[in-house]
Each structure stands twice: as structure tokens, then as C-alpha cells.
Enzyme design. Structure first.
Site, short mmCIF file in Angstrom:
data_model
loop_
_atom_site.label_atom_id
_atom_site.label_comp_id
_atom_site.label_asym_id
_atom_site.label_seq_id
_atom_site.Cartn_x
_atom_site.Cartn_y
_atom_site.Cartn_z
N MET A 26 22.11 -6.56 -15.02
CA MET A 26 20.72 -6.16 -14.83
C MET A 26 20.63 -5.15 -13.69
O MET A 26 19.55 -4.95 -13.12
CB MET A 26 19.84 -7.38 -14.58
CG MET A 26 19.83 -8.34 -15.77
SD MET A 26 18.38 -9.40 -15.88
CE MET A 26 18.48 -10.30 -14.37
N GLY A 27 21.77 -4.53 -13.34
CA GLY A 27 21.75 -3.51 -12.30
C GLY A 27 21.76 -4.10 -10.90
O GLY A 27 22.09 -5.26 -10.71
N HIS A 30 26.62 -5.01 -7.15
CA HIS A 30 27.33 -5.33 -5.91
C HIS A 30 28.81 -5.53 -6.25
O HIS A 30 29.22 -5.37 -7.40
CB HIS A 30 26.72 -6.57 -5.25
CG HIS A 30 26.56 -7.74 -6.17
ND1 HIS A 30 27.63 -8.40 -6.74
CD2 HIS A 30 25.45 -8.35 -6.67
CE1 HIS A 30 27.20 -9.38 -7.50
NE2 HIS A 30 25.88 -9.37 -7.50
N HIS A 33 29.75 -7.49 -9.42
CA HIS A 33 29.68 -6.76 -10.69
C HIS A 33 30.89 -5.83 -10.84
O HIS A 33 31.46 -5.70 -11.92
CB HIS A 33 28.42 -5.87 -10.75
CG HIS A 33 27.13 -6.63 -10.77
ND1 HIS A 33 26.23 -6.58 -9.73
CD2 HIS A 33 26.57 -7.42 -11.71
CE1 HIS A 33 25.17 -7.31 -10.03
NE2 HIS A 33 25.35 -7.83 -11.22
N LYS A 150 29.76 -17.09 -11.70
CA LYS A 150 28.66 -17.54 -10.83
C LYS A 150 27.53 -18.09 -11.70
O LYS A 150 26.90 -19.08 -11.36
CB LYS A 150 28.13 -16.41 -9.95
CG LYS A 150 27.11 -16.95 -8.94
CD LYS A 150 26.52 -15.88 -8.10
CE LYS A 150 25.45 -15.11 -8.81
NZ LYS A 150 24.18 -15.86 -8.95
N SER A 186 25.17 -11.97 -5.04
CA SER A 186 24.09 -12.02 -6.02
C SER A 186 23.10 -10.91 -5.69
O SER A 186 22.88 -10.62 -4.51
CB SER A 186 23.39 -13.38 -5.93
OG SER A 186 22.11 -13.31 -6.52
N SER A 187 22.50 -10.34 -6.72
CA SER A 187 21.49 -9.31 -6.45
C SER A 187 20.35 -9.88 -5.62
O SER A 187 19.74 -9.20 -4.81
CB SER A 187 20.94 -8.76 -7.76
OG SER A 187 21.97 -8.13 -8.47
O1 PAF Z 1 23.72 -12.23 -15.88
C1 PAF Z 1 22.91 -11.30 -16.06
O2 PAF Z 1 22.85 -10.33 -15.29
C2 PAF Z 1 21.96 -11.35 -17.25
O3 PAF Z 1 21.59 -12.66 -17.53
C3 PAF Z 1 22.54 -10.65 -18.50
C4 PAF Z 1 23.78 -11.36 -19.01
C5 PAF Z 1 22.85 -9.21 -18.19
C6 PAF Z 1 21.49 -10.69 -19.62
O4 PAF Z 1 20.32 -10.05 -19.26
#
Ligand code: PAF
Length: 284
Positions: A26-27, A30, A33, A150, A186-187
Site C-alpha cells: 500500500m506504499g 520502508h 517492503h 509481520k 510498519s508504515s
Molecule cells: O499488506 C498490505 O500492505 C495489504 O494488506 C495488501 C496485501 C497490499 C493488500 O492491500
């Protein structure tokens, strides 16, 4: 890095390439990701990352509107990490009409823990992940998708979904990236001040202690869980749950102490600190 906004653009970019490895996000990227992107690059010649803040998985009172959107910085990080294709659909691309067909996960797995405190969350997640999988993999004959541990329950729900629908996608679970002090990246950590981030290390600490006590004492699990939640409350948190579960199905283990000594378990927690809800877990 090629940026595709529509499914057609994405599929055209994937044409002629081998089966890709995909990292849905979801952008607000960090280091956690980026470790998923690295793993994806090791697993396939083509790495696709998506950025899409999925309205369907937020409850009305949750942070959909304020969820951090950091487009330029995210693109820079993905370029530096060697991501080949970024899929960044607009809401109207992914949901051109109200999404009336939904993917309903098994309630035994999806209505506990996160699903109990965020009703409908996993329906929203499964629905968007199914759409993203269709966008990325329908024309490639499948591939690999990487999810972080996580979000332990999410990873499990997605694994079951892929298995039940016989999707030709290998799901890879990646270890949680942590800051010094053990705080899971975490974001939502971005909502915390520096002092609160220090305070937030208590969540992983309490999970570790709960895991340790589970293995080394005969105190009933319920009691240990209650003590761990109380310990967090005393440090300014509002816990939703801190609980020990079997890794295979996320149900509570049998009361038998022998089972507790040997079984593959996971301790999971969700708690709010200064209004920010954080989750974490630890396999043990
Ligand atoms: O973990 C996430 O960031 C979201 O739940 C995902 C898997 C991108 C779905 O929107």
C-alpha cells in the site's frame, strides 16, 4: 522501472517476460517492503511491485484518508532496489464500478484475531489481492508472490485462498524487518514520535516474554496472556489481544503442557499506542 497504471498497460509490459515475482503493497515503503522486493528479485527475472491503498480493507473509522501516500519517495526506493515494473492503479482502474463480487475467506481463519477487531478486513484484503493477482498473473501463467510475516494472519489467509482456488502462484513469506530495539517496521510507525517509537518496542518485548513463559512455565496460557496484556496497559498501551496460537491454524493450543513445550507455536499481538494500532508476532 516502468510504471503501469492500468491492467492493460501492466499486461503489455509483462508480455514476453518469464513468470514474475510480485510484491503487493500500500506504499509508504520502508526497509521491510524493500526486503520483500529483494526476495522477489531473487525468485524471478521480473519483479513487479504494486502500490494501492485499498479502501475495501479499512473500516469507516480507520485511517484510509490519512494513510501516508509518499509516491515520489516510493518510486525512488523501488528504482534503487531494481524493481522492473511498478503497478500503481488509480481507484477507478481497480474498482471502475462498485466491487459487488467479493472473496469471502474461511471465517474460522478470518474472523478471529485481526478479523475480530477489524470485521471485514480479510474480505477486503482477499478481494483486492485476487484482483491484483489477476492483473499480474493471468497472462503470465502464474508466478511468485511475496508477503511479509509481520501480517502473519494475512499471509496465512492468502496461502489458503491460493490453495483453495488452485491459483498457479507460489506464496513466499518473508521474515519481519525490525528496527533497533525490536520494533517491527510498519508504515504506521510513521504516526509515532521518536519517544513513542522507543515506547513501542514494548510490544515485541512482551511477545517475546509471553513466548518464553509459554515454554518454561506451567501457568495456564489464559493467565499468561492476561498478564502480558496488563503489562502493556501499564506502559500506556490499549491492547486488543496478545495470544499464543498454533502455527498451523491460529487456534489456541491444547491446555496440555507437553503440547505447549513441543508444538510449533506463534505469539501474536495487536495494541494501540497513542491512537496508533500496531501488530506483531513471533514464531517459537
Ligand atoms: O499488506 C498490505 O500492505 C495489504 O494488506 C495488501 C496485501 C497490499 C493488500 O492491500
Amino acid at each position: 522501472m516502468y510504471i503501469a497504471h492500468t491492467v492493460d498497460e501492466l499486461r503489455a509490459a509483462l508480455a514476453g517476460r518469464s513468470r514474475p515475482a510480485f510484491v503487493p503493497t500500500m506504499g509508504n515503503l520502508h526497509a521491510g517492503h524493500l526486503s520483500l522486493v529483494r526476495l522477489a528479485r531473487e525468485r524471478a527475472d521480473t519483479c513487479v511491485t504494486s502500490i494501492f491503498v485499498n479502501r475495501l480493507q479499512f473500516l469507516p473509522h480507520e485511517d484510509f484518508d490519512s494513510y501516508p501516500r509518499t509516491w515520489e519517495a516510493d518510486c525512488e526506493k523501488l528504482r534503487a532496489e531494481g524493481c522492473d515494473i511498478l503497478f500503481a492503479p488509480r481507484e477507478t482502474d481497480l474498482y471502475p464500478e462498485p466491487q459487488v463480487f467479493k472473496v469471502q475467506p474461511d471465517p474460522q481463519l478470518a474472523d478471529i484475531l485481526e478479523g475480530e477487531f477489524r470485521p471485514g478486513f480479510f474480505t477486503g484484503v482477499c478481494t483486492v489481492v485476487m484482483k491484483l493477482f489477476s492483473a499480474v498473473f493471468a497472462t503470465t501463467g502464474g508466478g511468485v508472490a511475496v508477503f511479509g510475516k509481520k501480517d502473519y494472519q494475512q499471509l496465512m489467509v492468502i496461502q489458503r485462498m491460493v490453495q483453495q482456488f488452485a491459483l498457479p502462484i507460489e506464496i513466499v513469506g518473508a521474515e519481519t524487518a525490525r528496527a533497533d530495539g525490536g520494533l517491527a517496521l510498519s508504515s504506521r510507525n510513521g504516526y509515532l514520535s521518536e519517544a513513542q517509537r522507543q515506547q513501542a518496542t514494548a510490544l515485541s518485548r512482551e511477545l517475546r516474554q509471553l513466548a518464553h513463559a509459554t515454554r518454561t512455565t506451567a501457568t495456564p496460557l489464559r493467565e499468561l496472556e492476561t498478564q502480558a496484556m496488563q503489562a502493556l496497559r501499564e506502559q500506556g498501551w490499549e491492547p486488543d489481544y496478545l495470544t499464543v496460537r498454533q502455527r498451523s491454524n491460529l487456534l489456541s493450543p491444547a491446555a496440555d503442557t507437553q503440547v505447549r513445550v513441543n508444538a510449533p507455536l506463534v505469539v501474536l499481538g495487536a495494541a494501540r499506542l497513542a491512537g496508533t494500532r500496531l501488530i506483531d508476532n513471533l514464531e517459537f
